[in-house]
Enzyme design. Structure first.
Site, PDB file in Angstrom:
ATOM      1  N   VAL A  14     -23.274   7.739   7.456  1.00  0.00           N
ATOM      2  CA  VAL A  14     -23.081   6.476   6.737  1.00  0.00           C
ATOM      3  C   VAL A  14     -24.060   6.375   5.572  1.00  0.00           C
ATOM      4  CG1 VAL A  14     -23.275   3.972   6.936  1.00  0.00           C
ATOM      5  CG2 VAL A  14     -22.183   5.278   8.758  1.00  0.00           C
ATOM      6  N   THR A 125     -24.527  -0.290  13.212  1.00  0.00           N
ATOM      7  CA  THR A 125     -23.746  -1.095  14.157  1.00  0.00           C
ATOM      8  C   THR A 125     -24.676  -1.631  15.250  1.00  0.00           C
ATOM      9  OG1 THR A 125     -21.829   0.270  13.709  1.00  0.00           O
ATOM     10  CG2 THR A 125     -21.775  -1.012  15.753  1.00  0.00           C
ATOM     11  N   PHE A 159     -17.233   0.453   7.746  1.00  0.00           N
ATOM     12  CA  PHE A 159     -16.021   0.839   8.479  1.00  0.00           C
ATOM     13  C   PHE A 159     -15.566   2.229   8.048  1.00  0.00           C
ATOM     14  CE2 PHE A 159     -16.338  -3.733   8.160  1.00  0.00           C
ATOM     15  CZ  PHE A 159     -16.170  -4.138   9.476  1.00  0.00           C
ATOM     16  N   LEU A 160     -16.532   3.081   7.675  1.00  0.00           N
ATOM     17  CA  LEU A 160     -16.195   4.416   7.156  1.00  0.00           C
ATOM     18  C   LEU A 160     -15.667   5.298   8.258  1.00  0.00           C
ATOM     19  CD1 LEU A 160     -19.453   5.165   5.127  1.00  0.00           C
ATOM     20  CD2 LEU A 160     -17.453   3.815   4.463  1.00  0.00           C
ATOM     21  N   ASN A 219     -13.610  -1.609  16.049  1.00  0.00           N
ATOM     22  CA  ASN A 219     -13.501  -0.321  16.732  1.00  0.00           C
ATOM     23  C   ASN A 219     -12.820  -0.460  18.093  1.00  0.00           C
ATOM     24  OD1 ASN A 219     -14.426   1.314  14.739  1.00  0.00           O
ATOM     25  ND2 ASN A 219     -16.461   1.656  15.587  1.00  0.00           N
ATOM     26  N   PHE A 261      -2.732   4.284  13.580  1.00  0.00           N
ATOM     27  CA  PHE A 261      -3.390   4.395  14.890  1.00  0.00           C
ATOM     28  C   PHE A 261      -2.407   4.283  16.046  1.00  0.00           C
ATOM     29  CE2 PHE A 261      -8.012   4.917  15.011  1.00  0.00           C
ATOM     30  CZ  PHE A 261      -8.178   5.196  13.663  1.00  0.00           C
ATOM     31  N   CYS A 272     -18.261   7.072  17.341  1.00  0.00           N
ATOM     32  CA  CYS A 272     -18.267   5.610  17.173  1.00  0.00           C
ATOM     33  C   CYS A 272     -17.405   4.863  18.175  1.00  0.00           C
ATOM     34  CB  CYS A 272     -17.829   5.279  15.755  1.00  0.00           C
ATOM     35  SG  CYS A 272     -18.920   6.053  14.562  1.00  0.00           S
ATOM     36  N   LYS A 332     -11.631  15.332  15.516  1.00  0.00           N
ATOM     37  CA  LYS A 332     -10.448  15.055  14.701  1.00  0.00           C
ATOM     38  C   LYS A 332     -10.508  16.003  13.505  1.00  0.00           C
ATOM     39  CE  LYS A 332     -12.278  11.425  11.717  1.00  0.00           C
ATOM     40  NZ  LYS A 332     -12.083  10.096  11.166  1.00  0.00           N
TER      41      LYS A 332
HETATM   42  C1  UGA Z   1     -14.148   5.054  13.447  1.00  0.00           C
HETATM   43  C2  UGA Z   1     -13.434   3.902  12.729  1.00  0.00           C
HETATM   44  O1  UGA Z   1     -12.097   4.292  12.390  1.00  0.00           O
HETATM   45  C3  UGA Z   1     -14.185   3.525  11.439  1.00  0.00           C
HETATM   46  O2  UGA Z   1     -13.563   2.397  10.837  1.00  0.00           O
HETATM   47  C4  UGA Z   1     -15.627   3.179  11.802  1.00  0.00           C
HETATM   48  O3  UGA Z   1     -16.403   2.858  10.662  1.00  0.00           O
HETATM   49  C5  UGA Z   1     -16.272   4.369  12.479  1.00  0.00           C
HETATM   50  O4  UGA Z   1     -15.517   4.692  13.669  1.00  0.00           O
HETATM   51  C6  UGA Z   1     -17.676   3.979  12.824  1.00  0.00           C
HETATM   52  O5  UGA Z   1     -17.874   3.099  13.649  1.00  0.00           O
HETATM   53  O6  UGA Z   1     -18.615   4.472  12.166  1.00  0.00           O
HETATM   54  P1  UGA Z   1     -14.181   7.711  13.173  1.00  0.00           P
HETATM   55  O7  UGA Z   1     -15.113   7.765  14.336  1.00  0.00           O
HETATM   56  O8  UGA Z   1     -14.475   8.541  11.990  1.00  0.00           O
HETATM   57  O9  UGA Z   1     -14.056   6.201  12.619  1.00  0.00           O
HETATM   58  O10 UGA Z   1     -12.768   8.147  13.745  1.00  0.00           O
HETATM   59  P2  UGA Z   1     -11.263   7.601  13.677  1.00  0.00           P
HETATM   60  O11 UGA Z   1     -10.578   8.112  12.492  1.00  0.00           O
HETATM   61  O12 UGA Z   1     -11.244   6.141  13.910  1.00  0.00           O
HETATM   62  O13 UGA Z   1     -10.660   8.336  14.947  1.00  0.00           O
HETATM   63  C7  UGA Z   1     -11.188   8.057  16.240  1.00  0.00           C
HETATM   64  C8  UGA Z   1     -10.477   8.847  17.291  1.00  0.00           C
HETATM   65  O14 UGA Z   1      -9.180   8.304  17.522  1.00  0.00           O
HETATM   66  C9  UGA Z   1     -10.262  10.316  16.968  1.00  0.00           C
HETATM   67  O15 UGA Z   1     -10.555  11.086  18.112  1.00  0.00           O
HETATM   68  C10 UGA Z   1      -8.784  10.405  16.631  1.00  0.00           C
HETATM   69  O16 UGA Z   1      -8.243  11.665  16.933  1.00  0.00           O
HETATM   70  C11 UGA Z   1      -8.226   9.338  17.550  1.00  0.00           C
HETATM   71  N1  UGA Z   1      -6.934   8.801  17.076  1.00  0.00           N
HETATM   72  C12 UGA Z   1      -6.878   8.065  15.936  1.00  0.00           C
HETATM   73  C13 UGA Z   1      -5.783   9.040  17.814  1.00  0.00           C
HETATM   74  O17 UGA Z   1      -5.820   9.703  18.870  1.00  0.00           O
HETATM   75  N2  UGA Z   1      -4.595   8.512  17.364  1.00  0.00           N
HETATM   76  C14 UGA Z   1      -4.516   7.780  16.239  1.00  0.00           C
HETATM   77  O18 UGA Z   1      -3.403   7.318  15.895  1.00  0.00           O
HETATM   78  C15 UGA Z   1      -5.671   7.560  15.487  1.00  0.00           C
END
Ligand code: UGA
Length: 447
Positions: A14, A125, A159-160, A219, A261, A272, A332
């Protein structure tokens, strides 16, 4: 606007992403971290972690001399804005605030003694109440003056998303400014108005506590959405001719639900969502409320990865001695981060049953080697990984896995059994090509 200098405490994902974006807009940014190795690496223009385009942004910021990384907090002294972007890990759900407290104490000691009013901005956070009950008193104690006179305090959660962090600093969906100090909130809002110019997102001004809770609720809702669709996937698998992807598309067009999502898979990971959901469960319980919904969301996720190894067992019987290819190690795509990744329990489960595991990930091979050392083998490419395997599990939906044609699995594998844990393959195409495909949320193709 005269404001030009911004200090950022904490050069993790961040802090560093935010710092280089501000610096590339021409603000003078001082990045402060207690870890000398991290600072040294950044000074050499090498990002300490993988984030798309971060290397270019970092080089550009250092070259135009608007960004300086240092371990010396006194350099933050004349800053207009002082951002706290240090990590907040959880232990048994409880948020470890020591990093935030240390940063607040250091900032208190380094605040300018002049009449120039500085605004401290909490991006980390933190549970509701932290700004008011922890950060403000800590800064005041170390600085020896009260907040209203010399410094202002705002809660401004980020919210990155990893893998998209720079874009989201530049084009966020919204800006949350929590404060009980209108002057400080105004200063921060003015900065964002200038930074975003004509592309200003909605700004919500509120209390510290609302701002803090918004981040957790955000989140937790994302985790809920994914656990919800995974729950639907688990139901769909039991009914012939169903497919969770179509169900997700069908509900996602409802504007009240939204299509993002809703990708079913092997569960949500990262640093996160798991940490923040655990923390919200913990502080809800501590407040006397039993957050049953959030507990169910976490419970569904705890079990979701097991579907991959169960599918492997169903297809292969005994796993001992069987070569299993794992595509994807990071939690991811577009990141090398493996914290909370489904790959880890999946591989451990396979190894515990004596499987011969071979792994490939486009960005996270060094991390995988640190975790599994010589307990698994490492492939040079996805194609190399599936060679001779009796089963292949897709754990992370990297683009380069999406383009592997079914013929590559049929020709290279000892038997073409593919477990699509992220729904990246077209079931009919793969099955017609002779792949034995098992996919999350795909019901039987016959009655
Ligand atoms: C998440 C939030 O999306 C951000 O907005 C937030 O700022 C961040 O946490 C944080 O608190 O710093 P991030 O951890 O980078 O971001 O990951 P996401 O893109 O949210 O994905 C989270 C998990 O959900 C991953 O394992 C992804 O594979 C999974 N996912 C996501 C799914 O299984 N299906 C989906 O449709 C979307």
């Amino acid at each position: 606007m005269e404001m030009t200098t911004i200090s950022v405490f904490g050069l993790g994902r961040v802090g560093l992403s935010t710092a280089v974006c501000f610096a590339n807009k021409g603000y003078r940014v001082i990045g402060i971290d207690t870890n000398e190795n991290v600072v040294e690496q950044i000074r050499k223009r090498r990002p300490p972690f993988f984030e798309p385009q971060l290397d270019e942004y970092l080089k550009a910021a250092i070259d135009r001399e608007t960004f300086l990384a240092t371990c010396d907090p006194s350099l933050s002294q004349e800053s207009d804005l002082i951002l706290i972007a240090v990590g907040t890990a959880t232990r048994d759900g409880k948020t470890d605030l020591s990093g935030v407290e240390n940063a607040a104490a250091t900032i208190g000691r380094s605040l300018s003694q002049t009449e120039h009013r500085q605004v401290i901005v909490i991006k980390s956070t933190v549970p509701p109440g932290t700004a008011r009950k922890v950060v403000k008193p800590t800064v005041e104690r170390e600085f020896n003056r009260t907040a209203d006179k010399q410094f202002g305090l705002c809660s401004n959660p980020e919210f990155l998303r990893e893998g998209n962090a720079l874009h989201e600093v530049e084009f966020p969906d919204r800006i949350i400014i929590g404060s009980d100090d209108p002057e400080a909130a105004e200063t921060l809002e003015r900065f964002y108005r200038e930074f975003h110019g004509g592309k200003l997102p909605p700004i919500i001004r509120t209390t510290h506590e609302n701002a803090e809770l918004i981040k957790y609720a955000n989140n937790a809702f994302l985790a809920t959405k994914v656990s919800f669709i995974n729950c639907v996937a688990n139901v769909a698998e039991r009914f012939p001719f169903t497919d969770v992807k179509t169900v997700a598309a069908g509900i996602g067009v409802d504007a009240r639900i939204g299509s993002e999502f809703l990708n079913a898979g092997l569960g949500w990971g990262g640093s996160c969502l798991p940490k923040d959901l655990d923390a919200m469960i913990e502080f809800s319980r501590a407040s006397g409320y039993n957050p049953q919904l959030l507990e169910a969301v976490a419970e569904i996720n705890r079990k979701q990865w097991q579907k991959a190894t169960q599918a492997a067992r169903d297809a292969l019987g005994e796993l001992a001695g069987k070569r299993v290819a794992i595509l994807g190690f990071s939690f991811k795509p577009q990141t090398d981060d493996f914290r909370g990744a489904a790959s880890i329990p999946i591989i451990n489960d396979l190894l515990s049953e004596g499987a011969d595991v071979v792994l490939y990930d486009p960005a996270s091979m060094d991390n995988a080697r640190k975790v599994f050392q010589d307990r698994v083998s490492y492939a040079r490419s996805a194609y190399d990984c599936v060679e001779g395997a009796e089963c292949c599990i897709v754990v992370t939906e990297w683009d380069e896995f999406r383009t592997i044609p079914p013929s590559a699995f049929v020709e290279r594998m000892a038997q073409p059994i593919v477990i699509d844990g992220r729904r990246i393959y077209e079931p009919d195409e793969f099955m017609h090509a002779g792949v034995r495909l098992w996919a999350i949320g795909l019901g039987p193709r016959n009655e």
